[in-house]
Each structure stands twice: as C-alpha cells, then as structure tokens.
Design a protein around this motif. Structure first.
Motif, PDB file in Angstrom:
ATOM      1  N   SER A  61       0.828  -1.206   0.000  1.00  0.00           N
ATOM      2  CA  SER A  61       0.000   0.000   0.000  1.00  0.00           C
ATOM      3  C   SER A  61       0.864   1.258   0.000  1.00  0.00           C
ATOM      4  O   SER A  61       0.490   2.277  -0.583  1.00  0.00           O
ATOM      5  CB  SER A  61      -0.916   0.013   1.228  1.00  0.00           C
ATOM      6  N   SER A  67      -3.352   1.394  -5.542  1.00  0.00           N
ATOM      7  CA  SER A  67      -4.030   0.114  -5.320  1.00  0.00           C
ATOM      8  C   SER A  67      -4.151  -0.223  -3.840  1.00  0.00           C
ATOM      9  O   SER A  67      -4.459  -1.364  -3.486  1.00  0.00           O
ATOM     10  CB  SER A  67      -3.258  -1.011  -6.041  1.00  0.00           C
ATOM     11  N   TYR A  70      -7.117  -2.227  -2.154  1.00  0.00           N
ATOM     12  CA  TYR A  70      -7.188  -3.684  -2.307  1.00  0.00           C
ATOM     13  C   TYR A  70      -6.292  -4.379  -1.281  1.00  0.00           C
ATOM     14  O   TYR A  70      -6.686  -5.379  -0.676  1.00  0.00           O
ATOM     15  CB  TYR A  70      -6.793  -4.080  -3.724  1.00  0.00           C
ATOM     16  N   SER A  73      -7.761  -4.031   2.175  1.00  0.00           N
ATOM     17  CA  SER A  73      -8.927  -4.908   2.346  1.00  0.00           C
ATOM     18  C   SER A  73      -8.502  -6.291   2.811  1.00  0.00           C
ATOM     19  O   SER A  73      -9.129  -6.895   3.699  1.00  0.00           O
ATOM     20  CB  SER A  73      -9.709  -5.011   1.032  1.00  0.00           C
ATOM     21  N   ILE A  74      -7.430  -6.807   2.221  1.00  0.00           N
ATOM     22  CA  ILE A  74      -6.908  -8.123   2.634  1.00  0.00           C
ATOM     23  C   ILE A  74      -6.460  -8.070   4.090  1.00  0.00           C
ATOM     24  O   ILE A  74      -6.758  -8.971   4.884  1.00  0.00           O
ATOM     25  CB  ILE A  74      -5.740  -8.547   1.720  1.00  0.00           C
ATOM     26  N   LEU A 152     -15.368  -1.958  -1.957  1.00  0.00           N
ATOM     27  CA  LEU A 152     -14.767  -2.029  -3.291  1.00  0.00           C
ATOM     28  C   LEU A 152     -15.770  -1.632  -4.373  1.00  0.00           C
ATOM     29  O   LEU A 152     -15.406  -0.968  -5.357  1.00  0.00           O
ATOM     30  CB  LEU A 152     -14.233  -3.444  -3.552  1.00  0.00           C
ATOM     31  N   TYR A 155     -16.158   2.099  -4.102  1.00  0.00           N
ATOM     32  CA  TYR A 155     -14.919   2.725  -4.590  1.00  0.00           C
ATOM     33  C   TYR A 155     -14.907   2.774  -6.118  1.00  0.00           C
ATOM     34  O   TYR A 155     -14.521   3.778  -6.723  1.00  0.00           O
ATOM     35  CB  TYR A 155     -13.716   1.928  -4.078  1.00  0.00           C
TER      36      TYR A 155
END
Length: 315
Positions: A61, A67, A70, A73-74, A152, A155
C-alpha cells in the motif's frame, strides 16, 4: 527534499517488512516442526500469520498507493480472522465450551464499571454466555468481508475514499458500522477473559491478550486518528495520512513479530509427544484447513435461528 522523505519511508519500511516476515516465518516453521498439540497450535499458527499479512499488505500500500484499497482490504479481513482464532484458542485451552460451562457452573460475572456492566444484573456464566461470546466474534468475521466487498463496489463507483468524512461519501458510514462490529468483537473477548481468567491462568494469557489487542486496536484507531488529523489540517491531506499509517504498521509488525516469540513460544511444545509428528506439510495443511470455522459458523447460525424460531413461536 520532497523525494527524499518518501524514499526514506520506503527503505525503512522495506527493511522492517522483510525482517518481520522472516521472523514470523521462522516462528511458524518452529511451531510446525514441533506440532505436538494441533488443537492449540493451529490457532497459534494462524495468529502468527498476521505479521506477514499485515506487513506485506501495508508495504505494498505504501509503494503502490493507487491500489492501496485492495491491499488494505486483505489486511482488514485477516484482522477479523485473528480475533476469531484467538477466542477459539482460549476456548481450546480451557477444554472447549462444554468444559467451560461445567467449570463455571453457578458463577456469575458481577456488575463492573470497567466492563461497563454496572447497570446490568450479574451475568450467569453458562452456555448462553459462551455462545454470545462466540457469536460476538463470528459476526465480525462474517461482516468484515461483506463490508470489504461493499467498499470495493462503492470505490469503483467513486462513492468511497479513505479518510473522506463527507456525509455524501460512504467512508463515514462504513467506518461507523465497522467500529460497532469491531468494538463488539473486542468487548466479548474482554468479557470472556475476565470470566475465565482463573481457567486461563496456566496458559499465561496476559501477554497474548496484550499483543493481539494492541495490534488490532492500534492499527485501526491510529488510521482513524491520522485521517482526522488530515481533516483538521495537522497533516497535509488524506494521502499523507495513509502513507504514515502504512509506514508505521510496517515498523509495528517487526515489534509484533518479536512479541509473538514471547507470547506464543514454540519451545513449550518441543519434545512433547502428545499429538505425534505429522510432518511439515501435513502440519501446515492442518493449520490452514478451515473445517473448524465452517462447522463453528454453521453451529452458531443454527443456534441463533433456533432461538429466533422459538421466540417467534411464543409470540
């Protein structure tokens, strides 16, 4: 000068990330080599995996900010997974829900100002209490991936941006929902610990509670505080707040990796023959297999539906 600051952050974050992952992988490897108590160690291995996941996702990140949603989020989904596994580990230590109910039979959790139960009658430490604790954790594990998917989607539609507290954006509302669910999960963990403190004492639970709660608690709230600082003008903007958040998590994960060696030592399982030797691959497969979570979720959901049907029938 503007180029040197991000470069410094990237270099330090890279070193901390590599060191944290290396220590965590070594720690997991040691547990798998001494996988003599699978009932406990499957949860311990999953918890230790938090360090590589958090560190790697935060570093990615940091270097690929476009990105970051994403990668974050993980990291956030794994956060919920850690809380569930920690409660499961505590239950395994004390022999499972049935053994806890028998051991705590006739006891109650007295009203407490610290636990915010001072306005409620004493809570019986029975099967219902244990079930509520498990459901309190499971709701976060189930809700968090749903929130991630919703995030997501929003977004992609331009309706979500990290740190944007504008009421016309979804960040504010998703943060409130997340905070309520997350607080409930941590709260039931605290209630369970207080109720079962005597039973958990032989397993030295205090450092384990501290490191789990500090990592999960701090990584969330420091992110909110950084975004509030950006909103207040103490930090230039939300992008800089996100940079600082990811950088600090990379550093914190190195500290957490060291803390895990102390909180979840593999040496106490070394040399024991309780579970026998499975082999490295088989031990890893057992730790990563999700059958326990599946059966636990189905069981708790079935109980909740049964209670609702009974209540509806009485009405």
């Amino acid at each position: 000068m503007g180029f040197l600051v991000p470069l410094f952050f990237h270099i330090v974050a890279f070193i901390c990330t590599i060191a944290a992952i290396a220590l965590a992988v070594l720690h997991i490897y040691r547990h798998l080599l001494n996988y003599t108590e699978p009932t406990y160690q499957r949860y311990i291995v999953r918890i230790i995996f938090m360090v590589p996941v958090y560190a790697l996702m935060s570093f990615l990140s940091l270097v690929i900010p476009d990105s970051s949603i994403y990668f974050n989020s993980i990291r956030e989904v794994y956060e919920a997974w850690v809380i569930y596994n920690f409660l499961s580990l505590c239950l395994a230590w004390v022999g499972g829900p049935g053994a806890v109910v028998i051991s705590l039979s006739g006891r109650v959790l007295k009203p407490s100002f610290c636990l915010m139960t001072c306005c409620f009658p004493p809570i019986p430490l029975d099967g219902r209490f244990i079930r509520k604790c498990k459901q309190g954790c499971l709701q976060f594990v189930i809700l968090k991936p749903i929130l991630v998917v919703v995030t997501l989607i929003l977004y992609a539609k331009g309706k979500y941006k990290d740190g944007n507290f504008n009421p016309k954006q979804s960040y504010l509302y998703l943060t409130i929902i997340y905070m309520i669910s997350y607080t409930m999960a941590l709260y039931v963990l605290a209630l369970f610990y207080v109720a079962c403190k005597d039973l958990l004492q032989p397993f030295n639970p205090v450092p384990k509670f501290i490191i789990i709660k500090s990592v999960v608690f701090l990584t969330y709230w420091q992110g909110v505080l950084f975004f509030l600082a950006a909103k207040s003008g103490f930090i230039e903007d939300a992008d800089e707040a996100a940079l600082l958040q990811n950088f600090i998590i990379c550093v914190e994960m190195l500290v957490a990796a060291v803390g895990h060696f102390y909180a979840f030592p593999y040496k106490e399982y070394a040399g024991a023959n309780i579970g026998g030797s499975r082999g490295l691959t088989a031990s890893l497969g057992h730790a990563l297999k999700l059958n326990d979570f599946y059966h636990d979720t189905v069981h708790q959901v079935s109980l909740a539906l049964h209670v609702l049907s009974v209540v509806h029938g009485q009405c």
